[in-house]
Design a protein around this motif. Structure first.
Motif, PDB file in Angstrom:
ATOM      1  N   MET A   1     -32.635  31.873  -3.253  1.00 41.14           N
ATOM      2  CA  MET A   1     -32.873  31.937  -1.814  1.00 41.14           C
ATOM      3  C   MET A   1     -32.236  33.206  -1.245  1.00 41.14           C
ATOM      4  O   MET A   1     -31.128  33.559  -1.608  1.00 41.14           O
ATOM      5  CB  MET A   1     -32.215  30.711  -1.194  1.00 41.14           C
ATOM      6  N   SER A   2     -32.944  33.854  -0.362  1.00 39.42           N
ATOM      7  CA  SER A   2     -32.393  35.117   0.134  1.00 39.42           C
ATOM      8  C   SER A   2     -31.495  34.868   1.318  1.00 39.42           C
ATOM      9  O   SER A   2     -31.693  33.954   2.106  1.00 39.42           O
ATOM     10  CB  SER A   2     -33.526  36.047   0.534  1.00 39.42           C
ATOM     11  N   SER A   4     -30.412  36.175   4.772  1.00 41.02           N
ATOM     12  CA  SER A   4     -30.783  37.156   5.783  1.00 41.02           C
ATOM     13  C   SER A   4     -29.570  37.497   6.605  1.00 41.02           C
ATOM     14  O   SER A   4     -28.863  36.622   7.088  1.00 41.02           O
ATOM     15  CB  SER A   4     -31.887  36.590   6.676  1.00 41.02           C
ATOM     16  N   THR A   6     -28.678  38.489   9.722  1.00 41.73           N
ATOM     17  CA  THR A   6     -29.171  38.726  11.072  1.00 41.73           C
ATOM     18  C   THR A   6     -28.125  39.375  11.950  1.00 41.73           C
ATOM     19  O   THR A   6     -28.404  39.786  13.050  1.00 41.73           O
ATOM     20  CB  THR A   6     -29.590  37.407  11.731  1.00 41.73           C
ATOM     21  N   GLN A  18     -40.518  42.829   9.229  1.00 42.99           N
ATOM     22  CA  GLN A  18     -40.510  41.428   8.802  1.00 42.99           C
ATOM     23  C   GLN A  18     -39.332  41.113   7.909  1.00 42.99           C
ATOM     24  O   GLN A  18     -39.065  39.952   7.608  1.00 42.99           O
ATOM     25  CB  GLN A  18     -41.826  41.070   8.081  1.00 42.99           C
ATOM     26  N   PHE A  19     -38.613  42.139   7.465  1.00 37.90           N
ATOM     27  CA  PHE A  19     -37.482  41.904   6.586  1.00 37.90           C
ATOM     28  C   PHE A  19     -36.177  41.993   7.356  1.00 37.90           C
ATOM     29  O   PHE A  19     -36.070  42.679   8.364  1.00 37.90           O
ATOM     30  CB  PHE A  19     -37.455  42.928   5.444  1.00 37.90           C
ATOM     31  N   GLN A  24     -33.481  42.655   0.818  1.00 37.04           N
ATOM     32  CA  GLN A  24     -34.573  41.671   0.812  1.00 37.04           C
ATOM     33  C   GLN A  24     -35.906  42.387   0.647  1.00 37.04           C
ATOM     34  O   GLN A  24     -36.777  41.944  -0.100  1.00 37.04           O
ATOM     35  CB  GLN A  24     -34.560  40.872   2.112  1.00 37.04           C
ATOM     36  N   ALA A  28     -38.432  41.813  -2.427  1.00 40.56           N
ATOM     37  CA  ALA A  28     -39.801  41.373  -2.163  1.00 40.56           C
ATOM     38  C   ALA A  28     -40.805  42.365  -2.741  1.00 40.56           C
ATOM     39  O   ALA A  28     -41.802  41.974  -3.361  1.00 40.56           O
ATOM     40  CB  ALA A  28     -40.025  41.206  -0.668  1.00 40.56           C
ATOM     41  N   LEU A  31     -41.000  42.052  -6.543  1.00 35.08           N
ATOM     42  CA  LEU A  31     -41.730  40.847  -6.946  1.00 35.08           C
ATOM     43  C   LEU A  31     -43.218  41.023  -6.693  1.00 35.08           C
ATOM     44  O   LEU A  31     -44.055  40.635  -7.503  1.00 35.08           O
ATOM     45  CB  LEU A  31     -41.201  39.632  -6.177  1.00 35.08           C
TER      46      LEU A  31
ATOM     47  N   LEU B  69     -36.204  35.586 -12.049  1.00 30.45           N
ATOM     48  CA  LEU B  69     -37.563  35.424 -11.526  1.00 30.45           C
ATOM     49  C   LEU B  69     -38.482  36.486 -12.117  1.00 30.45           C
ATOM     50  O   LEU B  69     -39.609  36.208 -12.512  1.00 30.45           O
ATOM     51  CB  LEU B  69     -37.544  35.512  -9.999  1.00 30.45           C
TER      52      LEU B  69
ATOM     53  N   LYS C 112     -40.651  36.010   9.968  1.00 33.27           N
ATOM     54  CA  LYS C 112     -41.285  36.668  11.115  1.00 33.27           C
ATOM     55  C   LYS C 112     -42.727  37.011  10.807  1.00 33.27           C
ATOM     56  O   LYS C 112     -43.532  37.221  11.706  1.00 33.27           O
ATOM     57  CB  LYS C 112     -40.535  37.959  11.451  1.00 33.27           C
ATOM     58  N   ASP C 113     -43.033  37.145   9.512  1.00 34.08           N
ATOM     59  CA  ASP C 113     -44.404  37.476   9.114  1.00 34.08           C
ATOM     60  C   ASP C 113     -44.452  37.274   7.602  1.00 34.08           C
ATOM     61  O   ASP C 113     -43.457  36.899   6.991  1.00 34.08           O
ATOM     62  CB  ASP C 113     -44.756  38.926   9.475  1.00 34.08           C
ATOM     63  N   LEU C 114     -45.614  37.524   7.034  1.00 36.83           N
ATOM     64  CA  LEU C 114     -45.690  37.500   5.579  1.00 36.83           C
ATOM     65  C   LEU C 114     -44.909  38.690   5.017  1.00 36.83           C
ATOM     66  O   LEU C 114     -44.543  39.604   5.754  1.00 36.83           O
ATOM     67  CB  LEU C 114     -47.150  37.587   5.126  1.00 36.83           C
ATOM     68  N   ALA C 115     -44.711  38.692   3.703  1.00 39.96           N
ATOM     69  CA  ALA C 115     -43.939  39.770   3.085  1.00 39.96           C
ATOM     70  C   ALA C 115     -44.609  41.129   3.273  1.00 39.96           C
ATOM     71  O   ALA C 115     -43.944  42.133   3.493  1.00 39.96           O
ATOM     72  CB  ALA C 115     -43.749  39.476   1.599  1.00 39.96           C
ATOM     73  N   VAL C 185     -44.800  36.044  -2.802  1.00 31.66           N
ATOM     74  CA  VAL C 185     -43.589  36.801  -2.480  1.00 31.66           C
ATOM     75  C   VAL C 185     -42.931  36.248  -1.225  1.00 31.66           C
ATOM     76  O   VAL C 185     -41.697  36.139  -1.138  1.00 31.66           O
ATOM     77  CB  VAL C 185     -43.906  38.299  -2.300  1.00 31.66           C
ATOM     78  N   HIS C 188     -40.992  33.099  -2.098  1.00 32.47           N
ATOM     79  CA  HIS C 188     -39.793  33.365  -2.895  1.00 32.47           C
ATOM     80  C   HIS C 188     -38.716  34.084  -2.115  1.00 32.47           C
ATOM     81  O   HIS C 188     -37.533  33.845  -2.317  1.00 32.47           O
ATOM     82  CB  HIS C 188     -40.166  34.198  -4.127  1.00 32.47           C
ATOM     83  N   ARG C 189     -39.118  35.016  -1.249  1.00 29.70           N
ATOM     84  CA  ARG C 189     -38.122  35.950  -0.724  1.00 29.70           C
ATOM     85  C   ARG C 189     -37.917  35.913   0.780  1.00 29.70           C
ATOM     86  O   ARG C 189     -37.044  36.612   1.286  1.00 29.70           O
ATOM     87  CB  ARG C 189     -38.528  37.376  -1.128  1.00 29.70           C
ATOM     88  N   MET C 190     -38.708  35.123   1.506  1.00 27.89           N
ATOM     89  CA  MET C 190     -38.606  35.233   2.969  1.00 27.89           C
ATOM     90  C   MET C 190     -38.210  33.937   3.646  1.00 27.89           C
ATOM     91  O   MET C 190     -38.371  33.774   4.843  1.00 27.89           O
ATOM     92  CB  MET C 190     -39.945  35.690   3.571  1.00 27.89           C
ATOM     93  N   ARG C 191     -37.742  32.963   2.872  1.00 26.72           N
ATOM     94  CA  ARG C 191     -37.356  31.708   3.493  1.00 26.72           C
ATOM     95  C   ARG C 191     -36.113  31.916   4.348  1.00 26.72           C
ATOM     96  O   ARG C 191     -35.187  32.640   3.966  1.00 26.72           O
ATOM     97  CB  ARG C 191     -37.097  30.639   2.438  1.00 26.72           C
ATOM     98  N   CYS C 192     -36.069  31.253   5.496  1.00 23.24           N
ATOM     99  CA  CYS C 192     -34.933  31.417   6.400  1.00 23.24           C
ATOM    100  C   CYS C 192     -33.713  30.671   5.844  1.00 23.24           C
ATOM    101  O   CYS C 192     -33.848  29.881   4.918  1.00 23.24           O
ATOM    102  CB  CYS C 192     -35.292  30.907   7.789  1.00 23.24           C
ATOM    103  N   PRO C 193     -32.538  30.919   6.407  1.00 24.35           N
ATOM    104  CA  PRO C 193     -31.341  30.238   5.914  1.00 24.35           C
ATOM    105  C   PRO C 193     -31.510  28.728   5.962  1.00 24.35           C
ATOM    106  O   PRO C 193     -31.973  28.166   6.958  1.00 24.35           O
ATOM    107  CB  PRO C 193     -30.250  30.710   6.885  1.00 24.35           C
ATOM    108  N   GLY C 194     -31.115  28.054   4.881  1.00 23.59           N
ATOM    109  CA  GLY C 194     -31.212  26.606   4.842  1.00 23.59           C
ATOM    110  C   GLY C 194     -32.538  26.102   4.313  1.00 23.59           C
ATOM    111  O   GLY C 194     -32.661  24.909   4.003  1.00 23.59           O
ATOM    112  N   MET C 195     -33.522  26.968   4.220  1.00 19.06           N
ATOM    113  CA  MET C 195     -34.833  26.506   3.749  1.00 19.06           C
ATOM    114  C   MET C 195     -34.853  26.611   2.219  1.00 19.06           C
ATOM    115  O   MET C 195     -35.311  27.603   1.659  1.00 19.06           O
ATOM    116  CB  MET C 195     -35.951  27.351   4.374  1.00 19.06           C
ATOM    117  N   THR C 526     -33.902  33.615  14.522  1.00 21.19           N
ATOM    118  CA  THR C 526     -34.160  33.131  13.164  1.00 21.19           C
ATOM    119  C   THR C 526     -33.668  31.700  13.017  1.00 21.19           C
ATOM    120  O   THR C 526     -32.507  31.408  13.270  1.00 21.19           O
ATOM    121  CB  THR C 526     -33.435  33.999  12.125  1.00 21.19           C
TER     122      THR C 526
END
Lengths: 245, 101, 545
Positions: A1-2, A4, A6, A18-19, A24, A28, A31, B69, C112-115, C185, C188-195, C526
């Protein structure tokens, strides 16, 4: 899990909206490129699977066809591509260090070696054209008469068998041109990528905290090299001890 | 820069060593092709090719230093290719089989 | 616990959201916002759905009478081919991922959006590019080989524009690949904290699994089409037996993609159903991990069953046995899902809003479709029903009774989120009912027709099959009404529908915590996830076993 970040207020010019962080973004992007290379593995893979099936079915024809293509040129090309992979890896390393001139030098070297590869390929293709080995409508008309003759004289096949095997070599040449052609097409795209990297590097923007595009370009180029690493033995070295000229 | 174990890089020494190995592999596979090993010719050729590809993947493409991964992704690609090849071949290779008849 | 669908006090549209953030054609055609791209896809695939529907209407018109009297056989061949191609490649495959997935998935993972937003936009342009080729093919006379393009018919014998169509499918295939790549992607890489993976909505799991298939399978279709085009253009003989080629090889390569393709189509639909069932049963999904892993299992198993389309094509009987066994196995994870959805509903507070109607319809119709697949997977029965209307009924039950119902249900479920407005519930329920009746009337007789021996892809048939065919065509006209109604009232609702508010269904999930429609950047801040998914029936969000 990444994770972030903020809370960070840094906003690197290369960071996309978006990053949350450059790290990150790089993870991304890497990958994403690997996922794309997966699709390339499967696309070439489909060709390889079809090739394997026909090689089993028309083995003698594949041997005859393979023997007729220039193995020395193929081996040299393999070494050229491996060299270009080395220069590419060194380019990525230079980008990571922020050594802009070295980076550009190695990218140009990679492209030059790629050009050599394509030049040798052109020579090979021309040879096939001259020998009437190009599959398609004219294959039946002019026929691989040199292969047919060799099969009769050197392998002592009957005229009918020689004619049939010679006819079947068309399938071998299909794969020869399809596989090396698709590979060459990918090299052309590679040239485009290298040119784009050169253009991107003009502002001295690559350095230890951001060199992702170079690394992605490297991944692509190495992949194209790997395809050739398999193409060389599969096409050029089917059997150089049988039906040898 | 990166703390989570990804994107470490090999030294230039490693790159040159891998390059050397790849060159030797190429010359080897070229030379062995002219020696008659019967059924082992294609096996040796493919083994050398796989080794070369592995070296490129692990070192030039940095997979050796990348996240799990990434390694799984690479493995998945080749595994799926094997699925395509092996299951298709399973049809062709068993066409003339007559078990229990 | 209240199950009212609309909030008691009137809702207000947010002042700024993704639809009014920017005006002008350029802000849409050059957008990088995944939500706008989803809307672009929505318009495009709806267009092709109705094109495919027109071809279906012509087919059913012809089949009203036993004689082939409405169209010539060559024309009829073009009808079912273009129906299949447009429905599969230009509607079904993009439908849930490119419309609902694009819209909702990034919000569901808290991003916020896709990768890769630019690649997302490129994916839509690739779709349009492929679509233009499809339109060009239609305009220049269509293709008549069947959507399966079997060789040597397609590579050497027909005079229709096979290469033109193949190029279109190639291009739209890349659209699919890039959507899948983006989803993988992002998850795998853009989930927010806790997700964590265990807190992802099942819709995300399903789309992730479908994306794996898109990335691994579609390239094989690409190379197959390239080889087909080469063969057709240069007569090189790869698939033509007269030149030493093997037509069965084409089928192996074609089905290696095209079978997993059906899982690309159904998995996202199953994800929609998971979201709907749990919301309208007010109960957490039964066996979350089983449902999540069953998506991955379907994706993986789906790759090893393709030759069940080729049992009578000349494959070896031993290979056929292996594929038959594996085809039975692939039904198991789907069955797990159906059981778990049913168990979710059991002792839940079930309410029957429109999305739920479609979801319940899905469960029943997909089960019938899936079970009839087992008849086809069994070697003995397949010999009898292969290439008959039994096959057609089977795949329409899973694709239309399953997938299209799921898509329409999902569209209704997330419509308030996408547009900020609700649709007229009375008309929606009526349309759902009409669709269900029309669907069954159309396709159930086809099971019987197939069993009795009516072959597929024929424009004429023996007289004794007419009654069932007339029933089927009548059903098709009812089904058409069922599909046209939502087009009308959904468009109507965009202007005149009641304002929905952020969470009209009182559903769980991050998408319901932002406004309807969402702001361009999805969230004001976020999100940080602390609860398990589907925490229905428990206001504090603690885990209820």
């Amino acid at each position: 899990m990444s994770h972030s970040q903020t809370t960070t207020t840094e906003h690197h010019p290369a960071l996309a909206h978006q990053f949350d962080s450059l790290e990150q973004q790089k993870d991304a992007s890497m990958l994403g490129m690997w996922a794309f290379l997966l699709t390339e593995i499967m696309m070439f893979g489909g060709l390889f699977a079809a090739y394997l099936i026909y090689r089993l079915r028309y083995y003698e024809a594949f041997v005859a066809g393979s023997t007729s293509i220039a193995v020395t040129l193929g081996a040299v090309n393999t070494l050229v591509l491996i060299g270009s992979s080395l220069t590419m890896a060194l380019a990525v390393s230079a980008a990571q260090r922020g050594a802009q001139k070295v980076l550009r030098g190695f990218i140009v070297a990679t492209m030059l070696l790629g050009l050599v590869f394509l030049g040798i390929k052109a020579v090979e293709y021309h040879e096939k054209y001259v020998e009437h080995h190009i599959p398609g409508g004219v294959f039946g008309k002019f026929g691989p008469t040199d292969i047919e003759k060799d099969l009769q004289e050197k392998d002592h096949k009957t005229p009918e068998a020689a004619a049939q095997i010679a006819r079947q070599t068309e399938i071998f040449f299909c794969f020869y041109f399809a596989m090396t052609g698709l590979h060459a097409f990918h090299m052309l795209i590679g040239f485009g990528l290298m040119t784009w990297l050169l253009w991107l590097s003009r502002g001295n923007r690559f350095g230890p905290d951001y060199y992702t595009p170079v690394e992605l370009g490297g991944l692509y180029w190495h992949f194209v090299d790997i395809v050739w690493i398999f193409l060389f033995p599969l096409l050029y070295l089917i059997s150089r001890t049988q039906g040898a000229h | 820069m990166a703390q989570n174990g990804s994107h470490g890089h090999p030294t230039h020494g490693v790159y040159y060593a891998v390059f050397g190995a790849l060159v030797i592999g190429t010359l080897l596979t070229w030379g062995v092709a002219f020696v008659d090993l019967g059924i082992f010719n294609p096996i040796v050729a493919l083994a050398i090719a796989c080794t070369k590809a592995t070296l490129v993947i692990l070192f030039f493409m940095h997979v050796r230093y990348s996240s799990k991964l990434t390694m799984i992704t690479v493995a998945a690609g080749f595994f799926w290719l094997m699925l395509l090849i092996s299951l298709s071949l399973s049809d062709y290779l068993t066409r003339t089989l007559t078990l229990g008849q | 616990m209240s199950t009212a669908i609309t909030a008691v006090q009137p809702q207000v549209m947010p002042a700024k959201h993704y639809l009014n953030d920017n005006y002008g054609i350029r802000s849409w055609l050059l957008t990088k916002d995944h939500k706008r791209i989803a809307v672009l896809y929505l318009i495009s695939i709806t267009f092709f759905f109705f094109i495919g529907g027109l071809f279906a209407a012509m087919i059913r018109l012809e089949l009203l009478t036993p004689a082939g009297d409405l169209f010539q056989s060559d024309t009829y061949n073009k009808l079912f081919t273009m129906h299949g191609i447009n429905m599969i490649f230009f509607f079904l495959i993009p439908s849930v991922p490119a419309v609902l997935g694009n819209f909702v998935l990034p919000i569901m993972v808290g991003a916020k959006d896709l990768a890769f937003p630019k690649i997302n936009l490129m994916s839509w342009y690739l779709y349009i590019g492929g679509a233009l080729f499809s339109l060009a093919t239609m305009v220049s006379g269509g293709v008549d080989t069947g959507w399966t393009f079997y060789t040597p018919l397609s590579s050497g014998f027909v005079r229709t524009h096979v290469i033109l169509m193949a190029v279109g499918i190639l291009i739209v295939g890349f659209s699919s690949i890039f959507t899948g790549l983006n989803f993988i992607v992002t998850v795998h890489r853009m989930r927010c904290p806790g997700m964590t993976w265990g807190r992802l909505p099942l819709f995300v799991w399903s789309n992730y699994a479908a994306s794996l298939i898109m990335v691994l399978g579609t390239p094989v279709l690409a190379i197959t089409l390239i080889l087909l085009a080469l063969e057709r253009g240069f007569h090189i003989g790869i698939f033509d037996p007269a030149l030493g080629g093997d037509p069965v090889l084409f089928q192996h390569m074609f089905w290696f993609y095209s079978h997993p393709a059906v899982y690309i189509m159904i998995l996202p639909g199953m994800g929609v159903i998971s979201e709907i069932i749990t919301c309208f049963s007010r109960k957490r999904v039964f066996g979350y991990f089983f449902v999540a892993f069953s998506s991955i299992a379907i994706a993986v198993f789906g790759f090893v069953v393709w030759a069940h389309h080729m049992f009578v094509a000349g494959v070896s009987v031993y290979s056929a046995m292996v594929f038959s066994l594996l085809s039975f196995a692939v039904a198991i994870p789907s069955a797990v899902k159906v059981f778990n959805w049913t168990a979710t509903m059991y002792k839940g507070e079930v309410s029957f809003e429109t999305p739920m109607l479609y979801a319940i319809g899905f469960i029943g119709l997909f089960t019938i479709g899936g079970l009839t697949g087992l008849f086809l997977a069994a070697l003995g029965t397949d010999v009898h029903i292969h290439d008959t209307y039994f096959v057609i009924a089977h795949f329409h039950y899973v694709m239309v009774g399953g997938m299209v119902m799921a898509y329409i249900g999902g569209l209704h479920f997330w419509w308030p989120k996408m547009t900020g407005r609700t649709y007229p519930e009375g008309w929606a329920k009526l349309a759902a009912l009409i669709t269900f009746i029309g669907f069954n009337l159309t396709f159930f007789p086809q099971f019987i027709l197939g069993y009795l021996g009516m072959p597929r892809r024929y424009h004429s048939y023996p007289e004794e099959f007419q009654v069932l065919n007339v029933l089927s065509s009548a059903g098709a006209s009812v089904l058409a009404v069922g599909f046209i109604l939502p087009l009308i009232y959904l468009l109507w609702s965009m202007r005149y529908g009641e304002v929905a508010g952020p969470n009209p269904w009182k559903a769980t999930g991050l998408e319901w915590e932002t406004s309807s429609p969402p702001p361009t950047h999805n969230f004001e801040m976020t999100p940080v996830v602390t609860t398990e998914p589907y925490a229905y029936g428990d206001e504090e969000g603690t885990v209820v076993p």
